[in-house]
Scaffold this active site. Structure first.
Site, mmCIF file in Angstrom:
data_model
loop_
_atom_site.group_PDB
_atom_site.id
_atom_site.type_symbol
_atom_site.label_atom_id
_atom_site.label_comp_id
_atom_site.label_asym_id
_atom_site.label_seq_id
_atom_site.Cartn_x
_atom_site.Cartn_y
_atom_site.Cartn_z
ATOM 1 N N THR B 133 -14.397 -60.179 -39.371
ATOM 2 C CA THR B 133 -14.047 -61.169 -40.674
ATOM 3 C C THR B 133 -16.058 -61.289 -41.408
ATOM 4 O OG1 THR B 133 -13.155 -62.563 -42.050
ATOM 5 C CG2 THR B 133 -13.677 -63.246 -40.011
ATOM 6 N N CYS B 227 -10.017 -58.206 -40.827
ATOM 7 C CA CYS B 227 -8.800 -58.476 -40.181
ATOM 8 C C CYS B 227 -7.369 -57.512 -39.616
ATOM 9 C CB CYS B 227 -8.431 -59.587 -41.101
ATOM 10 S SG CYS B 227 -9.396 -61.289 -41.263
#
Lengths: 162, 294
Positions: B133, B227
């Protein structure tokens, strides 16, 4: 004492360990299997002591609550572990949890299959999903661990409290 | 290591919050017994809340490595206490970060659109769960260090509870309807992820946490598959508010004021965090974290 426990509980162990893993039902919590003859830590790891080597993994109760294990972090052979201290980790659902060693000793073997197939921890927590093998440096540590009955009760109490 | 019990019906702690009928909306899944109240006479609600130390740097842009080392040292201290059968208070760190990419334990390089050795931004391999992320200014990051023995010893529950905090913030402060997606941890508005979650647990002590895009510049997300999810995008509160057909006069504030959005999001995050986890925040000086004696 240990031998007698082994002898009397072999039948139980066989019955439990040869049972097919119950199909997970979302409507009810299935009863996790606990094997006789193993020792258990209150952080849900098991130890199987055979001769000079102890095999360590996480219990059926632990893997059931974790859900699908997507990654296993294991140490190197030749390293050491200390009782109640983390030696590795398992990841499921974006949460990575420590796995603690129930005993101290030298790591003699690591289950390399887990890097390709971390799901072995879910499908076979006491056999193919074993994590490390250790040469215990202090075998008396095993005595302070829980037996199967004690561990089963421990799990029930823990689940009931939450 | 965890326990779970039909977590879908235990989204927030089983301890009851005193209830009145409420205007506060709930998230998608039913939480019928856990409505909160906005009654001014709230003295009854203050009982039974554990105290939680809050290191609130929400207006500061802090290097990731620094906040990471704070968390680790707090966790090490707590572990010693836990091993000795005493425990300290929970902690919450609130920051913004300088631009950075972080990876989780299982993160795959396939989710990077660049060579890992040649990252356009500082890159950290961390011990949290979840995939790659981005963190950067305009994004509020919360690092709760909670002992789940005082909440619910269930990692799934904890993730849902973190999502619950954000879902409530988005609705109550911004009138945005957010939801969960089964199997994709995080908080979504439509097919855009507004908040990412990834945690680490050690002896039931949690760390790492959640990141909510308020006015974040989202372009660094295009260098990664955030993700690990390919067919959905990332969003921010600012973009969603700006993109809506709502006239600014009814939105209550003007689109351009990023600072104000951050203030509102921050206030709501702390409030909802306290409600969901039944904690009372005690603000601490940041100098404690930076002290060499820690």
């Amino acid at each position: 004492m240990a031998l007698r426990m082994w002898a009397s509980s072999t039948a139980n162990a066989l019955r439990l360990s040869s049972a097919t893993r119950p199909h997970f039902s979302p409507l009810s919590r299935c009863f996790s299997s606990v094997l006789d003859g193993l020792k258990y830590a209150n952080s849900h790891e098991w130890v199987k002591h055979e001769g000079s080597v102890a095999t360590i993994g996480i219990t059926d109760h632990a893997q059931d609550h974790l859900g699908e294990v997507v990654f296993v972090d294991l140490p190197e052979t030749g390293g050491s572990v200390t009782k109640a201290t983390g030696f590795g980790a398992v990841e499921s659902v974006k949460a990575t949890s420590d796995v603690n060693s129930p005993i101290s000793g030298e790591i003699v073997e690591v289950n390399s299959k887990l890097s390709e197939t971390p799901g072995l921890i879910n499908s076979s927590p006491y056999e193919d999903g074993w994590m490390i093998k250790v040469k215990p440096s202090n075998p008396s540590e095993l005595e302070s661990l829980m037996g199967a009955k004690e561990y089963t009760k421990f799990c029930e109490e823990e689940d009931a409290a939450h | 290591m965890t326990s779970s019990f039909n977590y879908s019906t235990h989204l927030i702690p089983p301890r009851p919050i005193t209830t009145q009928s409420t205007q506060r909306p709930t998230s998608q899944r039913p939480t019928a017994s856990h409505h909160t109240t906005t009654e001014p006479n709230s003295s009854l609600q203050q009982t039974n809340k554990r105290r939680c130390k809050c290191y609130d740097m929400y207006k500061q842009v802090v290097p990731f490595a620094e906040a990471w080392s704070w968390q680790k040292s707090i966790v090490e201290e707590r572990k010693l206490l836990v091993d000795g059968n005493e425990d300290g208070l929970d902690s919450l760190i609130v920051v913004q970060h300088q631009p950075v990419y972080t990876l989780g334990t299982a993160s795959s390089e396939k989710n990077l659109n660049f060579d890992i050795k040649d990252s356009p931004l500082p890159l950290y391999q961390t011990e949290r769960g979840g995939e790659v992320t981005y963190h950067g200014p305009g994004q509020l990051v919360l690092y709760p260090i909670l002992n789940l023995r005082f909440q619910k010893m269930d990692l799934h529950w904890y993730m849902r509870a973190l999502e619950e905090v954000v879902i409530r913030v988005l609705f109550s402060a911004f009138s945005l309807k957010a939801s969960r997606v089964e199997g994709l941890t995080g908080v979504w508005v439509g097919d855009k992820k507004l908040a990412a979650i990834g945690i680490r647990v050690s002896k039931w002590l949690t760390y790492h946490g959640l990141a909510l895009n308020v006015s974040t510049d989202l372009s660094p997300f295009s260098q990664i598959i955030p993700c690990g999810i390919k067919d959905r995008g990332v969003g921010s509160i600012k973009d969603l508010l700006r993109g809506s057909n709502r006239p600014s006069s009814t939105s209550g504030y003007h689109d351009e004021d990023d600072g104000k959005l951050i203030d509102i999001a921050h206030e709501s995050l702390l409030k909802e965090f306290c409600e969901v986890f039944q904690l009372e925040l005690c603000h601490q000086s940041i100098s404690i974290l930076r002290s060499p004696d820690r």
